[in-house]
Scaffold this motif. Structure first.
Motif, PDB file in Angstrom:
ATOM      1  N   ILE A  22     -23.589 -22.984  32.007  1.00 44.66           N
ATOM      2  CA  ILE A  22     -22.865 -24.234  30.867  1.00 44.66           C
ATOM      3  C   ILE A  22     -21.541 -24.279  31.889  1.00 44.66           C
ATOM      4  O   ILE A  22     -21.563 -22.373  32.651  1.00 44.66           O
ATOM      5  CB  ILE A  22     -22.465 -23.613  29.727  1.00 44.66           C
ATOM      6  N   THR A  23     -21.519 -24.791  33.487  1.00 42.24           N
ATOM      7  CA  THR A  23     -21.241 -24.202  34.417  1.00 42.24           C
ATOM      8  C   THR A  23     -19.530 -24.912  34.277  1.00 42.24           C
ATOM      9  O   THR A  23     -18.593 -24.345  34.645  1.00 42.24           O
ATOM     10  CB  THR A  23     -21.378 -25.409  35.087  1.00 42.24           C
ATOM     11  N   ARG A  24     -19.442 -25.510  32.770  1.00 38.38           N
ATOM     12  CA  ARG A  24     -17.762 -26.371  32.494  1.00 38.38           C
ATOM     13  C   ARG A  24     -17.667 -26.521  31.438  1.00 38.38           C
ATOM     14  O   ARG A  24     -18.599 -26.901  30.356  1.00 38.38           O
ATOM     15  CB  ARG A  24     -17.741 -27.390  33.413  1.00 38.38           C
ATOM     16  N   CYS A  25     -16.693 -25.819  30.621  1.00 38.91           N
ATOM     17  CA  CYS A  25     -16.487 -25.784  29.183  1.00 38.91           C
ATOM     18  C   CYS A  25     -15.138 -25.745  29.011  1.00 38.91           C
ATOM     19  O   CYS A  25     -14.126 -25.093  29.400  1.00 38.91           O
ATOM     20  CB  CYS A  25     -16.792 -25.094  28.120  1.00 38.91           C
ATOM     21  N   PHE A  26     -14.369 -26.853  28.056  1.00 35.51           N
ATOM     22  CA  PHE A  26     -12.946 -26.822  28.315  1.00 35.51           C
ATOM     23  C   PHE A  26     -12.620 -27.922  26.962  1.00 35.51           C
ATOM     24  O   PHE A  26     -14.213 -28.694  26.505  1.00 35.51           O
ATOM     25  CB  PHE A  26     -12.232 -27.999  29.051  1.00 35.51           C
ATOM     26  N   PHE A  27     -12.423 -27.301  25.557  1.00 33.36           N
ATOM     27  CA  PHE A  27     -11.557 -27.721  24.648  1.00 33.36           C
ATOM     28  C   PHE A  27     -10.689 -27.970  24.095  1.00 33.36           C
ATOM     29  O   PHE A  27     -10.058 -27.503  24.274  1.00 33.36           O
ATOM     30  CB  PHE A  27     -12.749 -27.004  23.338  1.00 33.36           C
ATOM     31  N   LYS A  28      -9.660 -28.636  22.979  1.00 26.35           N
ATOM     32  CA  LYS A  28      -8.421 -28.300  22.510  1.00 26.35           C
ATOM     33  C   LYS A  28      -8.544 -28.928  21.359  1.00 26.35           C
ATOM     34  O   LYS A  28      -9.287 -29.327  20.897  1.00 26.35           O
ATOM     35  CB  LYS A  28      -7.260 -29.229  23.444  1.00 26.35           C
ATOM     36  N   TYR A  29      -7.416 -28.283  20.864  1.00 26.83           N
ATOM     37  CA  TYR A  29      -6.796 -28.588  19.214  1.00 26.83           C
ATOM     38  C   TYR A  29      -7.164 -30.624  18.648  1.00 26.83           C
ATOM     39  O   TYR A  29      -6.703 -31.256  19.946  1.00 26.83           O
ATOM     40  CB  TYR A  29      -5.889 -28.995  18.303  1.00 26.83           C
ATOM     41  N   GLY A  61      -6.777 -39.026   9.943  1.00 24.32           N
ATOM     42  CA  GLY A  61      -6.015 -39.865  11.266  1.00 24.32           C
ATOM     43  C   GLY A  61      -6.611 -38.314  12.487  1.00 24.32           C
ATOM     44  O   GLY A  61      -6.064 -38.905  13.706  1.00 24.32           O
ATOM     45  N   ASP A  62      -7.230 -37.396  12.579  1.00 23.50           N
ATOM     46  CA  ASP A  62      -7.613 -36.715  13.750  1.00 23.50           C
ATOM     47  C   ASP A  62      -8.654 -37.477  14.721  1.00 23.50           C
ATOM     48  O   ASP A  62      -9.689 -38.303  13.639  1.00 23.50           O
ATOM     49  CB  ASP A  62      -8.889 -35.550  13.238  1.00 23.50           C
ATOM     50  N   GLN A  63      -8.420 -37.600  15.727  1.00 26.51           N
ATOM     51  CA  GLN A  63      -9.509 -37.915  16.931  1.00 26.51           C
ATOM     52  C   GLN A  63      -9.967 -37.200  17.780  1.00 26.51           C
ATOM     53  O   GLN A  63      -9.157 -36.815  18.241  1.00 26.51           O
ATOM     54  CB  GLN A  63      -8.289 -39.519  17.203  1.00 26.51           C
ATOM     55  N   ILE A  64     -11.310 -37.261  18.256  1.00 23.96           N
ATOM     56  CA  ILE A  64     -12.008 -36.043  18.358  1.00 23.96           C
ATOM     57  C   ILE A  64     -12.600 -36.790  19.137  1.00 23.96           C
ATOM     58  O   ILE A  64     -13.508 -37.574  18.804  1.00 23.96           O
ATOM     59  CB  ILE A  64     -13.524 -34.796  17.371  1.00 23.96           C
ATOM     60  N   SER A  65     -13.192 -36.123  20.700  1.00 22.36           N
ATOM     61  CA  SER A  65     -13.782 -36.724  21.780  1.00 22.36           C
ATOM     62  C   SER A  65     -14.084 -36.130  22.051  1.00 22.36           C
ATOM     63  O   SER A  65     -14.141 -34.878  22.681  1.00 22.36           O
ATOM     64  CB  SER A  65     -13.414 -38.415  22.509  1.00 22.36           C
ATOM     65  N   CYS A  66     -15.553 -36.443  22.616  1.00 19.36           N
ATOM     66  CA  CYS A  66     -16.408 -35.081  22.779  1.00 19.36           C
ATOM     67  C   CYS A  66     -17.744 -35.679  24.583  1.00 19.36           C
ATOM     68  O   CYS A  66     -18.134 -36.496  24.367  1.00 19.36           O
ATOM     69  CB  CYS A  66     -16.418 -33.742  22.068  1.00 19.36           C
ATOM     70  N   LYS A  67     -17.544 -34.874  25.787  1.00 23.85           N
ATOM     71  CA  LYS A  67     -18.581 -35.370  26.639  1.00 23.85           C
ATOM     72  C   LYS A  67     -19.557 -34.188  26.688  1.00 23.85           C
ATOM     73  O   LYS A  67     -19.012 -33.287  27.040  1.00 23.85           O
ATOM     74  CB  LYS A  67     -17.818 -35.727  27.873  1.00 23.85           C
ATOM     75  N   ILE A  68     -20.292 -34.413  26.619  1.00 19.17           N
ATOM     76  CA  ILE A  68     -21.783 -33.295  26.930  1.00 19.17           C
ATOM     77  C   ILE A  68     -22.733 -34.217  28.651  1.00 19.17           C
ATOM     78  O   ILE A  68     -23.280 -34.958  28.301  1.00 19.17           O
ATOM     79  CB  ILE A  68     -22.673 -33.178  25.797  1.00 19.17           C
ATOM     80  N   SER A  69     -22.310 -33.427  29.649  1.00 17.81           N
ATOM     81  CA  SER A  69     -23.786 -33.273  30.940  1.00 17.81           C
ATOM     82  C   SER A  69     -24.795 -32.474  30.674  1.00 17.81           C
ATOM     83  O   SER A  69     -23.922 -31.148  30.956  1.00 17.81           O
ATOM     84  CB  SER A  69     -23.127 -33.806  31.315  1.00 17.81           C
ATOM     85  N   VAL A  70     -25.942 -33.031  30.535  1.00 14.02           N
ATOM     86  CA  VAL A  70     -27.465 -31.727  30.739  1.00 14.02           C
ATOM     87  C   VAL A  70     -27.712 -32.680  31.918  1.00 14.02           C
ATOM     88  O   VAL A  70     -28.459 -33.111  31.792  1.00 14.02           O
ATOM     89  CB  VAL A  70     -28.188 -31.856  29.363  1.00 14.02           C
ATOM     90  N   GLY A  71     -27.701 -31.407  33.076  1.00 16.66           N
ATOM     91  CA  GLY A  71     -28.363 -31.553  34.387  1.00 16.66           C
ATOM     92  C   GLY A  71     -29.681 -31.775  34.192  1.00 16.66           C
ATOM     93  O   GLY A  71     -30.877 -31.443  32.836  1.00 16.66           O
TER      94      GLY A  71
END
Length: 303
Positions: A22-29, A61-71
């Motif tokens: 895992i070369t990049r990982c970001f998350f927030k509430y 009302g929560d809005q969750i979006s996630c992006k995953i890239s598997v090389g």
């Protein structure tokens, strides 16, 4: 606008010194990602990602979006620590989750969450888009329970929608599936679902999974031949009356079909009277994924 301002989470998996990393990982509430250093055998080249939400569930009302890239050539598994709880809707607000995943050539993404459990009056929508190449490999488990049925909430949510789309070479759709459950004045969800408490879908796609696809297809066929056979008396005859025959309900029903060019993918659909029955089905039929992930899916779930 920066990507991190419009998404709740971003994960990138790439080869580093010949290992999936895992070369990049970001998350927030409201999203939280846990990256354990070791899950299962260290001899297997795979990374694990646990996705969860603060407070143990998704709030109205929560809005969750996630992006995953598997090389290219990498393997990643995304799972959860427990069922995804969707709390009751406030002011008719809908909670939403969106996943965008890119799976490189000879890469492998395994999405094996616990089920979604919607509380009474909840409104929930999720969409998952997967962009693959001819050598990509993908496993997706997408499932929902009737709710807190042991507490009397049985298919008591207001609406649930789940859409899964797979695109080959970025823009060619080869699989589009949508499940919509919503209450109706004519017939509510509980009445339509009868005694069944869980519905699930499993997607298997890619060259690494061809043997598993064929195996599950045969196993499901044999299993349903037995489960759909009405019970017999000690004398080997079917139930004595039509009324008895009508009351016969299998505890689990499954089907399997192929999709995509040259049948590169398979979709298995399951419904069952208990959550534990689906956990057992998944553990049994996905156990061979241990060779790719270092640990079998759902090995500690649904016990």
């Amino acid at each position: 606008m920066a990507e991190t301002e419009t998404t709740s989470g971003v994960v990138t998996v790439e080869k580093v010194r010949g290992r999936s990393t895992i070369t990049r990982c970001f998350f927030k509430y409201p999203l939280k990602l846990i990256l354990p250093k070791k899950v299962g055998s260290s001899q297997v080249d795979a990374v694990w990602i646990y996705a969860l939400s603060y407070g143990g569930g998704i709030v109205s009302g929560d809005q969750i979006s996630c992006k995953i890239s598997v090389g290219d050539g990498c393997t990643a598994s995304v799972t959860t620590q427990a069922s995804t709880k969707v709390y009751k809707s406030v002011d008719s607000k809908c909670s939403e989750q969106v996943l965008e995943a890119i799976i490189g050539n000879e890469a492998f993404l395994v999405l094996i969450p616990d089920p979604v459990t919607c509380f009474s009056t909840a409104r929930y929508s999720q969409k998952q888009n997967f962009r693959i190449f001819s050598g990509s490999n993908l496993v997706v488990v997408d499932w929902i329970t009737s709710g807190r049925y042991q507490s009397g909430e049985r298919w008591d949510f207001t609406s649930y929608k789940s859409t899964n789309c797979i695109y080959l070479d970025n823009d060619r759709p080869i699989f589009i599936d949508s499940v919509l459950l919503e209450q109706s004045l004519v017939c509510d969800i509980a009445e339509r679902m009868q005694c069944y408490q869980v519905i699930a879908m499993v997607i298997l796609l890619g060259p690494k999974l061809k043997n598993l696809q064929n195996q599950i297809k045969e196993e499901v066929k044999k299993m349903m031949t037995v489960k759909l056979r009405p019970p017999t008396t000690n004398f080997g005859r079917y139930a004595k009356s039509e009324a008895q025959h009508d009351r016969f309900v299998p505890d689990l029903i499954a089907s399997c079909s192929t999709f995509g060019p040259q049948g590169i993918g398979s979709v298995i659909r399951v419904t069952a009277t208990t959550t534990e029955a689906v956990y057992a089905f998944l553990r049994t039929h996905l156990s061979s994924l241990e060779m790719f992930l270092g640990a079998p899916p759902y090995c500690q779930s649904g016990i």
